[in-house]
Each structure stands twice: as structure tokens, then as C-alpha cells.
Design an enzyme around this catalytic site. Structure first.
Site: not given
Ligand code: NAD
Length: 459
Positions: A130, A153-154, A156, A206-207, A228-229, A265, A362
Site C-alpha cells: 500500500n 522483501k517487497p 509481489s 502487513g496483515s 505492524e499489522l 492501515c 479490516e
Molecule cells: P500481506 O500480509 O498479505 O503481505 C505483506 C508482505 O508479507 C508481503 O511482502 C507478502 O509477500 C509477505 N508475506 C505474505 N505471506 C507471508 C509469509 N507466510 N511469510 C512471510 N512473508 C509473507 O499484506 P498486504 O496485503 O501486502 O498489505 C495489506 C495489509 O498490511 C493490511 O492488513 C494493512 O493493514 C497492513 N498494513 C499495516 C501497516 C501498519 O503500519 N500497521 C501499514 C501498512 C499496511
């Protein structure tokens, strides 16, 4: 190789390698070698390199903004803002490298007791799509400032600005291998990085679902994690705002949820409004929503771009359907405009209730629910009716009430009479299932370091 798509057109922007677990050994061997030197480098060397990275981000700002806009489907104006903020992150940590240190401690034994603050060790940063460049900088800059080599690792969908940043960093004088970017699937490449015992710290954004999995995987080797979720933040609007202040509240609240097409987020996707002003607030909010300019991301006037993918749009639409089935009323939005790409007009639902699924989970899309409240205690309880606790806003003229409510809301960050919650100087992060640890501020340097206690005998 994997195609990187522009969500606003579906066109291929670029192609990047698709690495897997078999590639991790070579990457981490390089990281360990680089870490050995970088962790012993002079703080002034680190300061100068970080400063130069910031300068190069600014010099290449338009190029980075165009890449970010294309891969993430962001309006170009928003992408430019993000790139400027990324430069500020490196500027902040360039100035911070020598502001964090150990201490001498009064002890009861005959000698000197002191602590060293040392680099935590080879680190991994895993980031979402995002705010791909900015969130990466929140992790990489403090990791490097503290003397750690880092592998990033960004997501994909959005690897291009990460790759560009690593190139700029080498151009800034960062020794090869100190900051590497690897591209590939989270489930295979990401997990191989997280579970490698040579990695000492995983900083993840991430999530909540993936964060929970990473925490479980990291438990085996007691690898440090920063998480940071997800969020489901609240805006609380009280009944003592003047007419002008209510307008300002609406204008600000609008972007607190719809910025980045709701894929934020910190999005205040739950609005709790005092019952005496809820109708007025909702009328104004709906009108402001309908005035948002949706359009091609390269157009300087565009305020709202598409969602990151067709899948993400389908998720938002599914939540909209469930919200209405649960009894919320759709006041505007939720339709696919006549544009290529995964666009969805921002949706406002009133008569919402925290018991409804779309008010609990969310969505990560342009959907907001409005629910009324009667009392201060009820407002706090509604804000806290969530597994998340990341951000939030209180709109209120009575400062005593604002502070009481601020103390009552379970969240990592809160704004009063503004929606701004990102300040590089201050800790950023959440409570409950929104995460562990903090990005930004000096505290991020603590999270990329360990304390070593040393006692020196007097004789
Ligand atoms: P995601 O959790 O699907 O992916 C985030 C990252 O993790 C990606 O690089 C992905 O390739 C990697 N990933 C996925 N599965 C993995 C695994 N099993 N092991 C290791 N790495 C793995 O999240 P997303 O869809 O990219 O982003 C959206 C989410 O991020 C939302 O839930 C949002 O709230 C959260 N987010 C949180 C913050 C914060 O600061 N709290 C900021 C931005 C986004």
C-alpha cells in the site's frame, strides 16, 4: 520472472525475478559478510551515507514517484508526497545515528557498570503494497543507521521502488550486500527468510494473519520480530463543534478513510458520531464523498486511484454486500466507474453497528460505516469494540473530554481535531492485534539494537 502490473490500466510496467527458498542461502551469506563490516563502521560514515541516500531520493523523486504511481495505482500527486516522505525518513535517521547510545549505571559493587547499544544483527524487512517505498524506508533506514545489514522483501505487486532504492543506496556509498532486495512470494521466499537462524530480526508490515504466522515461525529460534499489522480505526465526532468545525471535520475525516483508496492501515473506517449531529454529519460527508475526483493516476487532478487488484476490489464489494444484508444503509458509492482498472467509487454506509462484519474486519478498501452514539462512555466502548488498535481521531472542542476519551481508547496512535497520524519523529504502531513494537522515531533504533551490560572491576 513475474509481471508487475499497473492497477489503473492492467498494463505490464516491468518484470522482476521470482526467487524462492533455494536463493536464500546466497543472499544471507552476502548479508552476513556485509553485516560484519557495517556493524563496526563509524557512526559518521553511516550518517553521511544515509544523508546521501536522502539526497539521491530527492534528485530522483519524479522517477520514483512515477514508478510508485504505476505499480501501486496511486494518483501521481500522492506518489510524489510519498517519495518526499521517504527522503525525510533517511534525513531523520542520518541525524539520529549518534543520538542513541548506552549508559553508565550506578552499581553497588566496586567498579564501573555500563551498557553498550549494539546492532541487533542481520535483519529482514517484509513490507506490503500500500505504501511500498515509504514503509520500506521506515525499516531500512533505522536498521542501517544502527549498523545492521538488511534484506528487504517487497510485496509481489510492488517491488519496483524497493529495487530502485537499493540501487540509489549503493550509489550513495552503502557497501554492496548491506541492503539487498529480493523479490518472490511471501509464502515461500518470505518464510525461508524468517526461519533462517542467521536472521536476528524480522521487521514486518502487513496483515494480522500473516503477522501472526511470522511470529509463530520466529518463535523457534527466538528471532526478534516487529509487527505492524491491520487496523480498524475509529473517528469519534462529539456534539460541540461549530458549523465551520464540522465542515473541517468532514473534510479531514473523508481522507482519513479514503486516502489511498482506503488501503491504509490507519484508515478510520468506523465513524462514531453523536446522535444529535449524525444526520448533519452524514449529509455533509456523503456530499464530500461524491465530490472526490476519481481518474487516471497520471492526471495531476486525480484524488483517488483504483484498488491494487481485481481481487481487492472483489473483497470490498463482498463487504459492501454483507453490510447491506446486515442492515446498514448504503448512502453513496460502491459502483465500478467507467474506467479501465480496478476502480470502485468510495462507499458510505450509515445505520452501521459494531456487531456487523464490515464494522469488525479490516476491509482495506474505500468503505466507511457510520454509527451514532449517545454518551462519552458509549463512544469509548464502540471505539474499543475491535481486535485492532492502531490509530484514531477525536473531534471535540472540550479539551477535558478529548483527553479523557484519548486515555480511554485502546490504540497505539490518536489524533485530536486532525486526522494526521504519521510523524517520522514519533513512534508509529499499534496495540492488540495491530502489532508489536514501533516503527519511526528514535524508538525504531532501539528495536534494531540489543543492550549489552558490561561490568569493569575497579582494580
Ligand atoms: P500481506 O500480509 O498479505 O503481505 C505483506 C508482505 O508479507 C508481503 O511482502 C507478502 O509477500 C509477505 N508475506 C505474505 N505471506 C507471508 C509469509 N507466510 N511469510 C512471510 N512473508 C509473507 O499484506 P498486504 O496485503 O501486502 O498489505 C495489506 C495489509 O498490511 C493490511 O492488513 C494493512 O493493514 C497492513 N498494513 C499495516 C501497516 C501498519 O503500519 N500497521 C501499514 C501498512 C499496511
Amino acid at each position: 520472472m513475474r509481471d508487475v502490473l499497473d492497477p489503473s490500466t492492467g498494463a505490464v510496467v516491468d518484470r522482476v525475478p521470482e526467487l524462492g527458498p533455494d536463493d536464500v542461502d546466497a543472499v544471507l551469506t552476502r548479508t552476513l559478510d556485509a553485516h560484519a563490516d557495517w556493524s563496526r563502521s563509524n557512526v559518521r560514515v553511516r550518517r553521511d551515507v544515509l544523508r546521501e541516500v536522502a539526497r539521491l531520493i530527492r534528485v530522483n523523486a519524479e522517477h520514483l514517484a512515477r514508478l510508485e504511481s504505476a505499480q501501486a495505482g496511486k494518483p501521481i500527486s500522492a506518489a510524489r508526497g510519498e517519495v518526499g516522505a521517504a527522503a525525510e525518513v533517511f534525513e531523520f535517521y542520518a541525524g539520529a545515528v549518534d543520538k542513541i547510545h548506552g549508559s553508565t549505571i550506578p552499581g553497588n559493587a566496586d567498579g564501573t557498570l555500563l551498557t553498550f547499544r549494539e546492532p541487533i544483527g542481520p535483519s529482514v524487512a517484509i513490507v506490503p503494497w500500500n505504501f511500498p517505498l515509504l514503509i520500506l524506508c521506515w525499516k531500512v533506514a533505522p536498521a542501517l543507521a544502527m549498523g545492521n545489514a538488511v534484506v528487504a522483501k517487497p510485496a509481489s505487486q510492488t517491488p519496483l521502488t524497493a529495487i530502485a532504492l537499493a540501487e540509489l543506496a549503493e550509489g550513495a556509498g552503502l557497501p554492496p550486500g548491506t541492503f539487498q532486495v529480493v523479490t518472490g512470494p511471501g509464502g515461500s521466499l518470505g518464510e525461508a527468510l524468517v526461519t533462517d537462524p542467521r536472521v536476528r530480526k524480522v521487521s514486518f508490515t502487513g496483515s494480522t494473519e500473516v503477522g501472526s504466522r511470522i511470529m509463530a515461525l520466529a518463535a523457534r529460534d527466538i528471532t526478534r520480530v516487529g509487527l505492524e499489522l491491520g487496523g480498524k480505526s475509529a473517528s469519534l465526532v462529539f456534539d460541540d463543534l461549530s458549523d465551520d468545525q464540522l465542515d473541517a471535520c468532514v473534510a479531514s475525516s473523508l481522507w482519513s478513510v479514503f486516502d489511498n483508496t482506503g488501503q491504509d492501515c490507519c484508515a478510520r473506517s468506523r465513524m462514531f458520531v453523536h446522535e444529535s449531529v449524525v444526520d448533519d454529519f452524514t449529509e455533509r460527508f456523503v456530499a464530500a464523498t461524491e465530490a472526490i475526483r476519481i481518474g487516471p493516476t497520471g492526471d495531476g487532478d486525480t484524488e483517488l486511484g483504483p484498488l491494487i487488484s481485481e481481487d481487492q476490489r472483489a473483497i470490498a464489494e463482498e463487504y459492501l454486500a454483507s453490510a447491506q444484508a446486515d442492515g446498514a444503509r448504503l448512502r453513496t458509492g460502491g459502483v465500478r466507474p467507467d474506467l479501465p482498472g480496478s476502480y470502485l467509487t468510495p462507499a458510505v454506509l450509515d445505520r452501521a453497528d459494531v456487531g456487523m462484519r464490515f464494522m469488525r474486519e479490516e476491509i482495506f478498501g474505500p468503505v466507511v460505516g457510520i454509527q451514532s452514539f449517545r454518551t462519552e462512555d458509549e463512544a469509548i466502548a464502540l471505539a474499543n469494540a475491535s481486535i485492532h488498535g492502531l490509530s484514531g481521531t477525536i473531534w471535540c472542542r472540550d479539551i477535558g473530554r478529548a483527553l479523557r476519551v484519548a486515555r480511554g481508547v485502546e490504540t497505539g496512535m490518536l489524533s485530536i481535531n486532525t486526522s494526521s497520524s504519521v510523524h517520522i519523529e514519533a513512534p508509529f504502531g499499534g496495540v492488540k492485534q495491530s502489532g508489536i513494537g514501533r516503527d519511526q522515531g528514535l524508538v525504531a533504533l532501539e528495536h534494531f539494537s540489543e543492550l549489552k551490560t558490561v561490568f569493569i572491576a575497579a582494580d
